[in-house]
Design a protein around this motif. Structure first.
Motif, mmCIF file in Angstrom:
data_model
loop_
_atom_site.group_PDB
_atom_site.id
_atom_site.type_symbol
_atom_site.label_atom_id
_atom_site.label_comp_id
_atom_site.label_asym_id
_atom_site.label_seq_id
_atom_site.Cartn_x
_atom_site.Cartn_y
_atom_site.Cartn_z
ATOM 1 N N PHE A 31 -1.703 3.463 -0.761
ATOM 2 C CA PHE A 31 -0.577 4.401 -0.832
ATOM 3 C C PHE A 31 0.446 3.864 -1.823
ATOM 4 O O PHE A 31 0.500 2.653 -2.104
ATOM 5 C CB PHE A 31 0.056 4.611 0.553
ATOM 6 N N ILE A 34 6.920 2.256 -1.847
ATOM 7 C CA ILE A 34 8.152 3.033 -1.696
ATOM 8 C C ILE A 34 9.227 2.596 -2.698
ATOM 9 O O ILE A 34 10.153 3.364 -2.993
ATOM 10 C CB ILE A 34 8.659 2.906 -0.232
ATOM 11 N N HIS A 41 2.545 1.860 -9.043
ATOM 12 C CA HIS A 41 2.627 0.723 -8.115
ATOM 13 C C HIS A 41 2.102 1.194 -6.763
ATOM 14 O O HIS A 41 2.767 1.944 -6.041
ATOM 15 C CB HIS A 41 4.070 0.252 -7.996
ATOM 16 N N GLY A 97 7.798 -14.407 -1.069
ATOM 17 C CA GLY A 97 8.624 -13.261 -0.680
ATOM 18 C C GLY A 97 7.866 -12.193 0.071
ATOM 19 O O GLY A 97 8.245 -11.017 0.025
ATOM 20 N N GLN A 98 6.807 -12.573 0.793
ATOM 21 C CA GLN A 98 6.073 -11.566 1.576
ATOM 22 C C GLN A 98 7.001 -10.939 2.610
ATOM 23 O O GLN A 98 7.574 -11.632 3.438
ATOM 24 C CB GLN A 98 4.864 -12.195 2.269
ATOM 25 N N GLU A 99 7.130 -9.614 2.540
ATOM 26 C CA GLU A 99 8.032 -8.895 3.437
ATOM 27 C C GLU A 99 7.305 -8.287 4.628
ATOM 28 O O GLU A 99 7.873 -8.189 5.716
ATOM 29 C CB GLU A 99 8.730 -7.754 2.683
ATOM 30 N N HIS A 104 -1.797 -7.253 2.216
ATOM 31 C CA HIS A 104 -1.845 -6.146 1.259
ATOM 32 C C HIS A 104 -1.867 -6.703 -0.144
ATOM 33 O O HIS A 104 -1.379 -7.814 -0.392
ATOM 34 C CB HIS A 104 -0.635 -5.216 1.428
HETATM 35 P P1 AMP Z 1 5.522 -7.799 -0.069
HETATM 36 O O1 AMP Z 1 6.809 -8.378 -0.553
HETATM 37 O O2 AMP Z 1 4.334 -8.270 -0.850
HETATM 38 O O3 AMP Z 1 5.356 -7.968 1.429
HETATM 39 O O4 AMP Z 1 5.592 -6.268 -0.391
HETATM 40 C C1 AMP Z 1 5.951 -5.293 0.528
HETATM 41 C C2 AMP Z 1 6.052 -4.010 -0.240
HETATM 42 O O5 AMP Z 1 6.010 -2.934 0.681
HETATM 43 C C3 AMP Z 1 7.331 -3.841 -1.048
HETATM 44 O O6 AMP Z 1 6.996 -3.665 -2.437
HETATM 45 C C4 AMP Z 1 7.982 -2.590 -0.461
HETATM 46 O O7 AMP Z 1 8.599 -1.780 -1.432
HETATM 47 C C5 AMP Z 1 6.798 -1.894 0.185
HETATM 48 N N1 AMP Z 1 7.095 -1.031 1.323
HETATM 49 C C6 AMP Z 1 7.860 -1.318 2.410
HETATM 50 N N2 AMP Z 1 7.862 -0.285 3.260
HETATM 51 C C7 AMP Z 1 7.069 0.680 2.710
HETATM 52 C C8 AMP Z 1 6.679 1.989 3.114
HETATM 53 N N3 AMP Z 1 7.080 2.515 4.277
HETATM 54 N N4 AMP Z 1 5.860 2.688 2.296
HETATM 55 C C9 AMP Z 1 5.451 2.159 1.124
HETATM 56 N N5 AMP Z 1 5.782 0.936 0.693
HETATM 57 C C10 AMP Z 1 6.585 0.201 1.470
#
Ligand code: AMP
Length: 121
Positions: A31, A34, A41, A97-99, A104
């Motif tokens: 997907f 965001i 991307h 910086g894994q969020e 993924h």
């Molecule tokens: P990471 O820093 O590798 O964990 O990347 C997490 C990514 O998820 C970031 O680029 C965010 O913009 C993306 N993200 C967070 N919430 C969503 C969402 N609901 N739909 C699509 N992308 C998202």
């Protein structure tokens, strides 16, 4: 780290919240990110409870690892990125910086991407 079933990508996988989906098969879902950081991307996530690259690499069954990476390549192809080029990136842990704690990869392309490594921020 234990897998948190309430993370946002788990909720997308379960269909609890929407996502701008571009591809899905038995192994993976893709997907649009965001907060895009490239003209194209997209995120690709495996259908399984894996926190990170380390967890996926060590614990996912071989057919899921194969199916996942085939899906990544197919997504890039289907988005028309093969000829111009694209980048596949996975953030693992705090320094990267894994969020979101569901493994993924980011698939970025659609134009020149600049240097691979950005420090600090
Ligand atoms: P990471 O820093 O590798 O964990 O990347 C997490 C990514 O998820 C970031 O680029 C965010 O913009 C993306 N993200 C967070 N919430 C969503 C969402 N609901 N739909 C699509 N992308 C998202």
């Amino acid at each position: 780290m234990a897998y948190d079933e309430s993370n946002i990508f788990a909720r997308i996988l379960r269909g609890e919240i929407p996502a701008d989906r571009v591809y899905e098969d038995e192994h993976a879902l893709a997907f649009h990110d965001i907060g895009p950081q490239a003209p194209v991307h997209v995120l690709v996530i495996p259908k399984g409870a894996y926190v990170s690259m380390a967890d996926f690499g060590a614990n996912a069954p071989p057919e899921l690892v194969t199916g996942f990476f085939r899906a990544v390549a197919r997504v890039a192809h289907d988005l028309g990125l093969e000829e111009g080029g694209y980048r596949v990136l996975a953030n693992h842990g705090a320094d990267a910086g894994q969020e979101v704690p569901h493994f993924h990869v980011h698939v970025c392309g659609g134009g020149p991407l600049g240097r691979l490594i950005a420090r600090g921020g």
